[in-house]
Design a protein around this motif. Structure first.
Motif, PDB file in Angstrom:
ATOM      1  N   ASN A 111     -16.130   5.782  12.013  1.00 21.19           N
ATOM      2  CA  ASN A 111     -16.477   6.840  10.738  1.00 21.19           C
ATOM      3  C   ASN A 111     -15.197   7.694  10.504  1.00 21.19           C
ATOM      4  N   ILE A 112     -14.784   7.784   9.126  1.00 22.54           N
ATOM      5  CA  ILE A 112     -13.532   8.269   8.598  1.00 22.54           C
ATOM      6  C   ILE A 112     -13.914   9.283   7.569  1.00 22.54           C
ATOM      7  N   LEU A 113     -13.192  10.338   7.648  1.00 20.31           N
ATOM      8  CA  LEU A 113     -13.227  11.368   6.659  1.00 20.31           C
ATOM      9  C   LEU A 113     -11.960  11.209   6.045  1.00 20.31           C
ATOM     10  N   VAL A 114     -11.769  11.077   4.655  1.00 16.32           N
ATOM     11  CA  VAL A 114     -10.155  11.098   4.218  1.00 16.32           C
ATOM     12  C   VAL A 114     -10.125  12.112   3.052  1.00 16.32           C
ATOM     13  N   GLY A 115      -9.516  13.328   3.430  1.00 18.45           N
ATOM     14  CA  GLY A 115      -9.097  14.363   2.532  1.00 18.45           C
ATOM     15  C   GLY A 115      -7.712  14.101   1.956  1.00 18.45           C
ATOM     16  N   ALA A 116      -7.771  13.847   0.745  1.00 17.21           N
ATOM     17  CA  ALA A 116      -6.292  13.556   0.013  1.00 17.21           C
ATOM     18  C   ALA A 116      -6.425  13.988  -1.306  1.00 17.21           C
ATOM     19  N   PRO A 117      -5.268  14.410  -2.056  1.00 21.98           N
ATOM     20  CA  PRO A 117      -4.984  14.742  -3.347  1.00 21.98           C
ATOM     21  C   PRO A 117      -5.543  13.699  -4.306  1.00 21.98           C
ATOM     22  N   THR A 118      -5.817  14.036  -5.371  1.00 24.87           N
ATOM     23  CA  THR A 118      -6.339  13.220  -6.432  1.00 24.87           C
ATOM     24  C   THR A 118      -4.888  12.461  -6.866  1.00 24.87           C
ATOM     25  N   GLY A 119      -5.139  10.994  -7.043  1.00 22.64           N
ATOM     26  CA  GLY A 119      -3.887  10.108  -7.268  1.00 22.64           C
ATOM     27  C   GLY A 119      -3.390   9.575  -6.033  1.00 22.64           C
TER      28      GLY A 119
ATOM     29  N   PHE B 226       0.815  -1.028  -0.048  1.00 26.04           N
ATOM     30  CA  PHE B 226       0.048  -0.087  -0.084  1.00 26.04           C
ATOM     31  C   PHE B 226       1.010   1.377   0.013  1.00 26.04           C
ATOM     32  N   ASN B 227       0.242   2.002  -0.557  1.00 24.86           N
ATOM     33  CA  ASN B 227       1.058   3.568  -0.531  1.00 24.86           C
ATOM     34  C   ASN B 227       1.185   4.248   0.644  1.00 24.86           C
ATOM     35  N   PRO B 228       2.063   5.315   1.007  1.00 21.70           N
ATOM     36  CA  PRO B 228       2.207   5.694   2.336  1.00 21.70           C
ATOM     37  C   PRO B 228       0.880   6.255   3.102  1.00 21.70           C
ATOM     38  N   ILE B 229       0.040   6.919   2.325  1.00 26.70           N
ATOM     39  CA  ILE B 229      -1.278   7.295   2.877  1.00 26.70           C
ATOM     40  C   ILE B 229      -2.034   6.400   3.239  1.00 26.70           C
ATOM     41  N   GLN B 230      -2.170   5.204   2.555  1.00 26.08           N
ATOM     42  CA  GLN B 230      -3.099   3.877   2.494  1.00 26.08           C
ATOM     43  C   GLN B 230      -2.465   3.114   4.016  1.00 26.08           C
ATOM     44  N   THR B 231      -1.140   3.115   3.956  1.00 28.99           N
ATOM     45  CA  THR B 231      -0.579   2.558   5.073  1.00 28.99           C
ATOM     46  C   THR B 231      -0.873   3.196   6.377  1.00 28.99           C
TER      47      THR B 231
ATOM     48  N   LEU C 287     -10.558  -0.799   1.168  1.00 28.77           N
ATOM     49  CA  LEU C 287     -10.240  -1.362   2.636  1.00 28.77           C
ATOM     50  C   LEU C 287     -11.448  -1.073   3.379  1.00 28.77           C
ATOM     51  N   ALA C 288     -12.200  -0.216   3.481  1.00 29.55           N
ATOM     52  CA  ALA C 288     -13.390  -0.078   4.294  1.00 29.55           C
ATOM     53  C   ALA C 288     -14.368  -1.263   3.930  1.00 29.55           C
ATOM     54  N   ILE C 289     -14.844  -1.185   2.818  1.00 27.42           N
ATOM     55  CA  ILE C 289     -15.564  -2.316   2.198  1.00 27.42           C
ATOM     56  C   ILE C 289     -15.070  -3.705   2.580  1.00 27.42           C
ATOM     57  N   LEU C 290     -13.873  -4.039   2.428  1.00 27.49           N
ATOM     58  CA  LEU C 290     -13.329  -5.374   2.644  1.00 27.49           C
ATOM     59  C   LEU C 290     -13.697  -5.789   4.371  1.00 27.49           C
TER      60      LEU C 290
ATOM     61  N   PHE D 272      -5.182   0.716   9.365  1.00 21.97           N
ATOM     62  CA  PHE D 272      -5.756   0.145  10.710  1.00 21.97           C
ATOM     63  C   PHE D 272      -7.103   0.392  10.981  1.00 21.97           C
ATOM     64  N   SER D 273      -7.404   1.958  10.700  1.00 23.33           N
ATOM     65  CA  SER D 273      -8.671   2.540  10.968  1.00 23.33           C
ATOM     66  C   SER D 273      -9.780   2.003   9.926  1.00 23.33           C
ATOM     67  N   LEU D 274      -9.235   2.132   8.724  1.00 24.25           N
ATOM     68  CA  LEU D 274     -10.260   1.510   7.560  1.00 24.25           C
ATOM     69  C   LEU D 274     -10.495  -0.153   7.900  1.00 24.25           C
ATOM     70  N   TYR D 275      -9.585  -0.637   8.159  1.00 29.40           N
ATOM     71  CA  TYR D 275      -9.562  -2.242   7.999  1.00 29.40           C
ATOM     72  C   TYR D 275      -9.908  -2.914   9.180  1.00 29.40           C
TER      73      TYR D 275
END
Length: 100
Positions: A40-48, A23-28, A57-60, A32-35
């Motif tokens: 409830n989590i709000l992710v604010g991150a740039p395109t790409g 997983f990339n750095p942001i996903q890493t 990850l939340a779906i899984l 834990f919080s997502l999987y």
């Protein structure tokens, strides 16, 4: 921060959904919080930055914890939803889940 390997999913079927090994750095950072939580989590991150993988990850996590539940994915454009549909239908079929 060390990139988290896809094997952190600890489920060979889930791991088979991904062609990459880490997983990339942001996903890493948010893995834990997502999987592993039901917060409830709000992710604010740039395109790409891999936000779609983060939603997966939340779906899984939901599939893992409550396999009978359903998920609603909302995107701002119909074209984005169609793109997710084309991508997710064959991938989620691997784990015996339908996408409509």
């Amino acid at each position: 921060m060390q990139p988290l390997p896809v094997t952190a999913l600890k489920n060979p079927l889930f791991e088979s959904l991904y062609r990459f090994k880490f997983f990339n750095p942001i996903q890493t950072q948010i893995f834990f919080s997502l999987y592993q939580t039901n917060k409830n989590i709000l992710v604010g991150a740039p395109t790409g930055s891999g936000k779609t993988i983060m939603s997966e990850l939340a779906i899984l996590n939901l599939i893992k914890e409550q396999p009978k539940k359903k998920v609603v994915y909302i995107a701002p454009l119909k074209a984005l939803v169609k793109e997710r549909l084309r991508d997710w239908q064959p991938r989620f079929a691997k784990i015996k889940k339908s996408v409509v």
